[in-house]
Write a protein that holds these residues in place. Structure first.
Motif, PDB file in Angstrom:
ATOM      1  N   GLN A   1       0.725  -1.299  -0.091  1.00  0.00           N
ATOM      2  CA  GLN A   1       0.038  -0.013  -0.004  1.00  0.00           C
ATOM      3  C   GLN A   1       0.995   1.224  -0.145  1.00  0.00           C
ATOM      4  OE1 GLN A   1      -0.423   1.811   3.394  1.00  0.00           O
ATOM      5  NE2 GLN A   1      -1.139   3.461   1.950  1.00  0.00           N
ATOM      6  N   ARG A   2       0.563   2.280  -0.962  1.00  0.00           N
ATOM      7  CA  ARG A   2       1.323   3.493  -0.914  1.00  0.00           C
ATOM      8  C   ARG A   2       0.304   4.723  -1.295  1.00  0.00           C
ATOM      9  NH1 ARG A   2       4.522  -0.563  -3.420  1.00  0.00           N
ATOM     10  NH2 ARG A   2       6.376  -0.610  -2.736  1.00  0.00           N
ATOM     11  N   ILE A   3       0.693   5.775  -0.729  1.00  0.00           N
ATOM     12  CA  ILE A   3       0.093   6.889  -1.059  1.00  0.00           C
ATOM     13  C   ILE A   3       0.585   7.744  -2.502  1.00  0.00           C
ATOM     14  CG2 ILE A   3      -0.654   9.255  -0.277  1.00  0.00           C
ATOM     15  CD1 ILE A   3      -1.966   6.960   1.294  1.00  0.00           C
ATOM     16  N   TRP A   4      -0.393   7.537  -3.517  1.00  0.00           N
ATOM     17  CA  TRP A   4      -0.069   8.081  -4.707  1.00  0.00           C
ATOM     18  C   TRP A   4       0.430   9.499  -4.790  1.00  0.00           C
ATOM     19  CZ3 TRP A   4      -4.010  11.401  -6.813  1.00  0.00           C
ATOM     20  CH2 TRP A   4      -3.618  11.899  -8.089  1.00  0.00           C
ATOM     21  N   GLY A   5       1.430  10.048  -5.506  1.00  0.00           N
ATOM     22  CA  GLY A   5       1.882  11.357  -5.366  1.00  0.00           C
ATOM     23  C   GLY A   5       2.648  11.617  -4.382  1.00  0.00           C
ATOM     24  N   PHE A   6       2.997  10.703  -3.374  1.00  0.00           N
ATOM     25  CA  PHE A   6       3.689  10.916  -1.984  1.00  0.00           C
ATOM     26  C   PHE A   6       4.831   9.885  -1.876  1.00  0.00           C
ATOM     27  CE2 PHE A   6       4.101  10.349   2.665  1.00  0.00           C
ATOM     28  CZ  PHE A   6       4.895  11.460   2.906  1.00  0.00           C
ATOM     29  N   GLU A   7       4.066   8.588  -1.994  1.00  0.00           N
ATOM     30  CA  GLU A   7       4.871   7.449  -1.983  1.00  0.00           C
ATOM     31  C   GLU A   7       5.212   6.791  -3.378  1.00  0.00           C
ATOM     32  OE1 GLU A   7       4.154   5.294   2.281  1.00  0.00           O
ATOM     33  OE2 GLU A   7       2.465   5.951   1.023  1.00  0.00           O
ATOM     34  N   THR A   8       4.606   7.431  -4.291  1.00  0.00           N
ATOM     35  CA  THR A   8       4.792   7.070  -5.911  1.00  0.00           C
ATOM     36  C   THR A   8       4.752   8.505  -6.445  1.00  0.00           C
ATOM     37  OG1 THR A   8       2.588   7.285  -6.722  1.00  0.00           O
ATOM     38  CG2 THR A   8       2.974   5.394  -5.412  1.00  0.00           C
ATOM     39  N   ASN A   9       5.394   8.112  -7.735  1.00  0.00           N
ATOM     40  CA  ASN A   9       5.839   9.289  -8.690  1.00  0.00           C
ATOM     41  C   ASN A   9       4.417   9.511  -9.489  1.00  0.00           C
ATOM     42  OD1 ASN A   9       7.106  11.406  -9.940  1.00  0.00           O
ATOM     43  ND2 ASN A   9       9.056   9.791  -9.703  1.00  0.00           N
ATOM     44  N   PHE A  10       4.462  10.601 -10.344  1.00  0.00           N
ATOM     45  CA  PHE A  10       3.469  11.001 -11.090  1.00  0.00           C
ATOM     46  C   PHE A  10       2.149  11.360 -10.714  1.00  0.00           C
ATOM     47  CE2 PHE A  10       6.017   7.113 -13.030  1.00  0.00           C
ATOM     48  CZ  PHE A  10       7.051   8.111 -13.549  1.00  0.00           C
ATOM     49  N   GLY A  11       2.174  12.138  -9.730  1.00  0.00           N
ATOM     50  CA  GLY A  11       1.104  12.658  -8.916  1.00  0.00           C
ATOM     51  C   GLY A  11       0.194  13.621  -9.512  1.00  0.00           C
ATOM     52  N   GLY A  12      -0.688  14.328  -8.969  1.00  0.00           N
ATOM     53  CA  GLY A  12      -1.658  15.157  -9.456  1.00  0.00           C
ATOM     54  C   GLY A  12      -1.519  16.547  -9.729  1.00  0.00           C
ATOM     55  N   LEU A  13      -0.423  16.965  -9.083  1.00  0.00           N
ATOM     56  CA  LEU A  13      -0.100  18.349  -9.309  1.00  0.00           C
ATOM     57  C   LEU A  13       0.704  18.515 -10.625  1.00  0.00           C
ATOM     58  CD1 LEU A  13       0.684  19.569  -5.641  1.00  0.00           C
ATOM     59  CD2 LEU A  13      -1.041  20.457  -6.959  1.00  0.00           C
ATOM     60  N   ALA A  14      -0.074  18.424 -11.787  1.00  0.00           N
ATOM     61  CA  ALA A  14       0.548  18.171 -13.011  1.00  0.00           C
ATOM     62  C   ALA A  14      -0.583  18.429 -14.170  1.00  0.00           C
ATOM     63  CB  ALA A  14       1.203  17.048 -13.076  1.00  0.00           C
ATOM     64  N   GLU A  15      -0.147  18.538 -15.385  1.00  0.00           N
ATOM     65  CA  GLU A  15      -1.292  18.482 -16.353  1.00  0.00           C
ATOM     66  C   GLU A  15      -1.686  17.206 -16.719  1.00  0.00           C
ATOM     67  OE1 GLU A  15       0.140  22.669 -18.810  1.00  0.00           O
ATOM     68  OE2 GLU A  15       1.255  20.613 -19.145  1.00  0.00           O
ATOM     69  N   ILE A  16      -0.864  16.163 -16.467  1.00  0.00           N
ATOM     70  CA  ILE A  16      -1.288  14.682 -16.744  1.00  0.00           C
ATOM     71  C   ILE A  16      -0.715  13.824 -15.634  1.00  0.00           C
ATOM     72  CG2 ILE A  16      -0.847  12.798 -18.127  1.00  0.00           C
ATOM     73  CD1 ILE A  16      -0.593  14.666 -20.654  1.00  0.00           C
ATOM     74  N   ALA A  17      -1.652  12.969 -15.032  1.00  0.00           N
ATOM     75  CA  ALA A  17      -1.290  12.144 -13.988  1.00  0.00           C
ATOM     76  C   ALA A  17      -1.525  10.819 -14.136  1.00  0.00           C
ATOM     77  CB  ALA A  17      -1.958  12.375 -12.818  1.00  0.00           C
ATOM     78  N   LEU A  18      -0.501   9.746 -13.598  1.00  0.00           N
ATOM     79  CA  LEU A  18      -0.652   8.368 -13.829  1.00  0.00           C
ATOM     80  C   LEU A  18      -1.290   7.822 -12.687  1.00  0.00           C
ATOM     81  CD1 LEU A  18       0.221   5.833 -15.525  1.00  0.00           C
ATOM     82  CD2 LEU A  18       2.046   5.608 -14.375  1.00  0.00           C
ATOM     83  N   VAL A  19      -2.336   7.199 -12.713  1.00  0.00           N
ATOM     84  CA  VAL A  19      -3.105   6.370 -11.780  1.00  0.00           C
ATOM     85  C   VAL A  19      -3.449   4.884 -11.898  1.00  0.00           C
ATOM     86  CG1 VAL A  19      -3.961   8.651 -10.904  1.00  0.00           C
ATOM     87  CG2 VAL A  19      -5.237   7.087 -12.164  1.00  0.00           C
ATOM     88  N   LYS A  20      -3.678   4.257 -10.922  1.00  0.00           N
ATOM     89  CA  LYS A  20      -4.341   3.093 -11.068  1.00  0.00           C
ATOM     90  C   LYS A  20      -5.747   3.230 -11.468  1.00  0.00           C
ATOM     91  CE  LYS A  20      -0.492   0.517  -8.550  1.00  0.00           C
ATOM     92  NZ  LYS A  20      -0.103  -0.840  -8.867  1.00  0.00           N
ATOM     93  N   SER A  21      -6.107   2.053 -12.095  1.00  0.00           N
ATOM     94  CA  SER A  21      -7.726   2.560 -12.354  1.00  0.00           C
ATOM     95  C   SER A  21      -8.580   2.234 -11.513  1.00  0.00           C
ATOM     96  CB  SER A  21      -8.120   1.576 -13.548  1.00  0.00           C
ATOM     97  OG  SER A  21      -8.227   0.333 -13.055  1.00  0.00           O
TER      98      SER A  21
END
Length: 447
Positions: free
Chosen positions: A167-187
């Motif tokens: 378990q990780r927190i996206w944009g904190f413990e993963t890269n490609f977070g939401g403060l951006a024009e495009i983000a990568l997330v799990k569906s």
């Protein structure tokens, strides 16, 4: 293809899912980052003196590879949470350690281990692409994202996905977070965007709303019920403003602790009646850095009973941590519950254990929320039962200032950031529902 072409498709009322699927993706996009070679830039400074405006960068970054079970999302708006502040001041430790460890778990995860970290754990936007195995979401879907990233290859996570060892927190413990024009997330981070809210309003609740739901309402947290007396620290802030709303909507009685008359007025406007202005009433729970003052705990407990008709607290909604935790344990009733999800004033909590064990109280650690809890919390936003607490919106260029405001507690509620959206107020689909709730939606804007 540029980001402007994507924005044009989003703003066109005639765009179809097929149109979005056919859009070529840009090779790069703008994103808010911190840099690995700057992690020691604040060495020797006190936490308060570390300035996010110096460490936060707006960079042009390459588009990440899309993997199975993932989605690329055009981010119209995001928001600033405390985890973005912690990332920007490299406390309690640099997040690049998280990215390095994640990068070692698989070939695909190596994408995350970069010399820069794209931060941010909230978004509202539009799906651009989905990877293999994604069937529930299509290009063109308007979505918000919660920040729980899990692998679910271990049995440990299958009763509660928050217990997944990966378990990780996206944009904190993963890269490609939401403060951006495009983000990568799990569906399985995606949820429907509430259709009566603008992009920036829809992006604001995400992390804090879900966190408050699990901590206070869910059976994984306090399991709040009708009639409970709930002590809410920082009741007009990012977390507390949602806890206050959940208590009121669930038939409980919030006792709101705030630090100014202005913040007390915000709580009253939400419908709360029992309010303690801790600054005006002069509560000092610590005599010095090392010694707490039990007399102040007792004075605080007496004040609470004055507001509750003689009753003690059933549930404490804790997040300040060190500064308040001793008082929180003391004022909770026999058999009551203290739930804690953060430690913004310090991680090393101290309390008198006699008041815990002899009165059969419980301390529950609560961290973000699983997908079901996040979905339920978002559903309440969509139904107009709970409202965003957005107070101010910044441009992507000014994210450093937004993070500084949160770090120095200069904000009310949540602070939003426009990413791809060119201005505020866009993205509203249900104007009739919005009109019903407009005063509540704007509550934090009017202070």
């Amino acid at each position: 293809m540029t980001v402007k072409d994507i924005l044009a498709a989003i703003q066109s009322p005639d765009s179809t899912s097929e149109d979005f699927a056919a859009l070529p993706l840009p090779e790069s996009y703008r994103a808010i980052t911190v840099h690995k070679d700057e992690t020691e830039m604040f060495a020797g400074l006190a936490t308060r003196d570390k300035d996010p405006r110096k460490s936060i960068h707006l960079d042009e970054v390459p588009l990440p590879e899309l993997g199975p079970g993932e989605a690329l999302v055009a981010v119209m708006a995001s928001s600033v949470n405390y985890n973005s502040v912690w990332t920007s001041i490299f406390e309690p430790l640099s997040t690049f350690g998280f990215l390095e460890r994640y990068g070692r778990t698989s070939e695909l995860a190596k994408r995350h281990d970069l010399p820069y970290h794209i931060i941010g754990s909230d978004l509202a936007g539009v799906v651009l692409r989905t990877g293999p195995g994604v069937n529930a979401w299509r290009p063109g879907d308007e979505v918000v994202a919660h920040c729980l990233s899990v692998e679910l290859e271990s049995s440990d996570g299958h009763n509660d996905t928050m217990l997944d060892p990966e378990q990780r927190i996206w944009g904190f413990e993963t890269n490609f977070g939401g403060l951006a024009e495009i983000a990568l997330v799990k569906s399985n981070q995606l949820m429907p965007k509430p259709d009566h809210l603008s992009w920036e309003e829809a992006a604001a609740p995400g992390l804090v709303n879900s966190t408050a739901y699990r901590q206070l309402v869910s059976r994984n947290g306090a399991g709040m019920k009708q009639g409970d007396n709930v002590l809410v620290w920082g009741a007009s802030g990012g977390l507390g403003s949602y806890a206050t709303q959940f208590a009121l909507a669930g038939g409980a009685n919030p006792i709101c602790v705030v630090s100014s008359e202005q913040k007390a007025d915000i709580c009253r406007s939400m419908g709360a009646e029992a309010i303690i202005d801790r600054n005006a009433e002069g509560y000092k729970f610590w005599k010095d850095e090392n010694t707490q003052d039990p007399k102040e705990w007792k004075r605080f407990g007496k004040r609470i009973r004055e507001l509750t008709g003689g009753e003690d607290i059933d549930i404490v909604f804790e997040h300040p941590g060190r500064e308040t935790f001793g008082a929180s344990v003391f004022v909770t009733r026999k058999g009551g519950t203290i739930t804690t999800c953060a430690s913004t004033s310090g991680y090393m909590h101290e309390y008198d254990n006699r008041y815990l064990w002899m009165s059969l109280k419980r301390i529950i650690g609560s961290h973000f929320a699983n997908y079901r809890e996040a979905w339920e919390a978002n559903r309440l936003i969509a139904k107009g039962k709970i409202h965003p607490t957005l107070s101010k919106v910044y441009s992507l260029d000014d994210t450093g200032q937004a993070a500084y405001d949160v770090h120095r507690n200069l904000h009310q509620g949540k602070v939003g950031v426009l990413c791809m959206a060119p201005e505020e107020g866009l993205g509203v689909r249900d104007h009739a529902k919005r009109a019903q709730h407009i005063d509540a939606i704007n509550r934090f804007r009017n202070v």
